[in-house]
Scaffold this motif. Structure first.
Motif, PDB file in Angstrom:
ATOM      1  N   THR A   1       0.842  -1.185   0.000  1.00 46.77           N
ATOM      2  CA  THR A   1       0.000   0.000   0.000  1.00 46.77           C
ATOM      3  C   THR A   1       0.884   1.244   0.000  1.00 46.77           C
ATOM      4  N   VAL A   2       0.535   2.200  -0.844  1.00 48.74           N
ATOM      5  CA  VAL A   2       1.243   3.482  -0.893  1.00 48.74           C
ATOM      6  C   VAL A   2       0.263   4.563  -0.448  1.00 48.74           C
ATOM      7  N   ARG A   3       0.624   5.244   0.642  1.00 48.62           N
ATOM      8  CA  ARG A   3      -0.275   6.267   1.176  1.00 48.62           C
ATOM      9  C   ARG A   3       0.546   7.423   1.725  1.00 48.62           C
ATOM     10  N   ASP A   4       0.222   8.635   1.288  1.00 49.53           N
ATOM     11  CA  ASP A   4       0.921   9.841   1.755  1.00 49.53           C
ATOM     12  C   ASP A   4       2.431   9.741   1.571  1.00 49.53           C
TER      13      ASP A   4
ATOM     14  N   GLU B   1       9.418  -0.142  -8.441  1.00 47.40           N
ATOM     15  CA  GLU B   1       9.206   1.216  -7.969  1.00 47.40           C
ATOM     16  C   GLU B   1       8.042   1.868  -8.701  1.00 47.40           C
ATOM     17  N   THR B   2       7.670   3.050  -8.225  1.00 43.82           N
ATOM     18  CA  THR B   2       6.639   3.845  -8.883  1.00 43.82           C
ATOM     19  C   THR B   2       7.305   4.938  -9.704  1.00 43.82           C
ATOM     20  N   HIS B   3       6.699   5.266 -10.846  1.00 49.15           N
ATOM     21  CA  HIS B   3       7.286   6.260 -11.742  1.00 49.15           C
ATOM     22  C   HIS B   3       7.131   7.671 -11.216  1.00 49.15           C
TER      23      HIS B   3
ATOM     24  N   ASP C   1      -2.705   5.671  -3.173  1.00 46.50           N
ATOM     25  CA  ASP C   1      -3.703   6.712  -2.940  1.00 46.50           C
ATOM     26  C   ASP C   1      -3.680   7.785  -4.024  1.00 46.50           C
ATOM     27  N   ARG C   2      -2.756   7.654  -4.984  1.00 50.28           N
ATOM     28  CA  ARG C   2      -2.713   8.575  -6.115  1.00 50.28           C
ATOM     29  C   ARG C   2      -2.396   7.788  -7.376  1.00 50.28           C
TER      30      ARG C   2
END
Length: 283
Positions: free
Chosen positions: A204-207, A269-271, A232-233
Motif C-alpha cells: 500500500t502506498v499512502r501519503d 518502484e513507482t514512476h 492513494d494517487r
C-alpha cells in the motif's frame, strides 16, 4: 645526494602510477556510462534522424525522420469477452525490440507507450495488449499509442510524434454489456491473487509512504509473483530489469503477475512518486 633525489622522484612517479591504476581497477574496469560527461542519455544514443528540442506530452524529446519509410502505427480496440478490451497495434516500418531497450536509437525499432486521455498507462513491447476495465473510468476516452526509439526518444515526422489514436467508451459499473468494474468498497479485503502466482506481495502506498516498508522478496528462477499494489494517487508501477509496467489507478488495487525467468536483484518502484516498493531477489 643527486642520486638520492632522482631515486625519490622516480619513486613518487611510480607511486602516482600505482594510485591511478588502482583507481581504474577500483571503478570496475570499463566505465558504465556510454556517453560523454555533460550530455544527456538522449543526446548521445544514436545518430538516426535528427534530435529536436521539441518534446512530446510526457517530456520525451522528438527524433525527426523523413516521411518516406518512417514508422507508422494504428490501434484497434476489441472488446474482451471477460474483461476490458484487447488492443491491437498494426505497425509499418517498425519492429518491437524489448531486448535492446535503453540502447542506441536504431532505424525503425523500439517500443510504444499507451496513454489514456494523455495519461500514460503502460509501455508496450508487442502488437497486443489487454486493457482491464478497472483502469478505465466511466465515459468516453481517447487512447493514444506513440512509438519510441530504444533510447526513449519519440519518433517524429514533420515535428509531430508518430502515434495512432482510437476512441473508447466505458459503461457505468454494473451496466449491461459494459466492460468496467466497480472499485471495491473501502475496508473490503483485497481480491485473492491469481492462482498461477507462487508468491504474493501486497503493498500500500499512502501519503508518500510504502507499507510494509520496502524489503526483499526472494524467488527461485521460474517462480511467479503477484504484485498487488494500492496507491492513494494515480501512478505507474515499474519492474526494473523486466521492463514490466502497470497502471495504478488512485484508490484501487492493481495486480501484476510476473514470472521470474532471469536471476539477479530487481527493484520495483513507482514512476511518478519514485518510491521503491520492494526488491525481487531471483536465484
Amino acid at each position: 645526494m643527486r642520486a638520492g633525489g632522482a631515486w625519490r622522484r622516480a619513486a613518487a612517479v611510480l607511486a602516482l602510477g600505482v594510485v591511478l591504476g588502482g583507481t581504474a581497477v577500483g571503478c570496475g574496469g570499463r566505465a558504465t556510462t556510454h556517453h560523454k560527461p555533460g550530455t544527456s542519455h538522449e543526446q548521445a544514443t544514436g545518430s538516426t534522424g535528427t534530435l529536436l528540442d521539441t518534446v512530446d506530452g510526457t517530456g520525451h524529446r522528438l527524433r525527426e525522420v523523413p516521411a518516406a519509410g518512417a514508422p507508422e502505427v494504428r490501434v484497434t480496440v476489441h472488446p474482451d469477452s471477460e474483461d476490458g478490451w484487447n488492443l491491437q497495434l498494426a505497425v509499418e516500418n517498425f519492429r518491437f525490440t524489448p531486448e535492446s531497450a535503453g540502447g542506441a536509437a536504431l532505424p525503425g525499432a523500439g517500443h510504444a507507450h499507451l496513454e489514456l486521455d494523455g495519461r500514460k498507462l503502460a509501455r508496450l513491447y508487442g502488437p497486443w495488449y489487454h486493457l482491464p476495465a478497472a483502469q478505465v473510468p466511466e465515459g468516453p476516452h481517447t487512447l493514444t499509442v506513440r512509438l519510441y526509439a530504444d533510447d526513449h526518444t519519440a519518433w517524429a515526422v514533420s515535428g509531430k510524434p508518430v502515434e495512432g489514436t482510437a476512441q473508447l467508451s466505458a459503461a457505468a459499473p454494473g451496466a449491461s454489456g459494459g466492460h468496467s468494474h466497480a472499485a471495491p468498497p473501502p475496508g473490503s479485503p483485497p481480491a485473492s491473487a491469481p492462482a498461477q502466482a507462487d508468491r504474493t506481495v501486497t503493498i500500500t502506498v499512502r501519503d508518500g509512504r510504502v507499507v510494509p516498508a520496502p524489503g526483499r522478496t526472494e524467488l527461485k528462477r521460474g517462480e511467479s509473483v503477484a504484485l498487488r499494489v494500492t496507491s492513494d494517487r494515480a501512478d505507474t508501477l515499474h519492474v526494473h530489469g523486466y521492463d514490466k509496467e502497470l497502471a495504478l489507478p488512485a484508490g484501487q488495487e492493481a495486480t501484476l503477475v510476473l514470472t521470474a525467468d532471469r536471476t539477479g536483484l530487481f527493484e520495483v518502484e513507482t514512476h511518478e512518486s519514485r518510491l521503491v516498493l520492494t526488491q525481487l531477489l531471483v536465484r
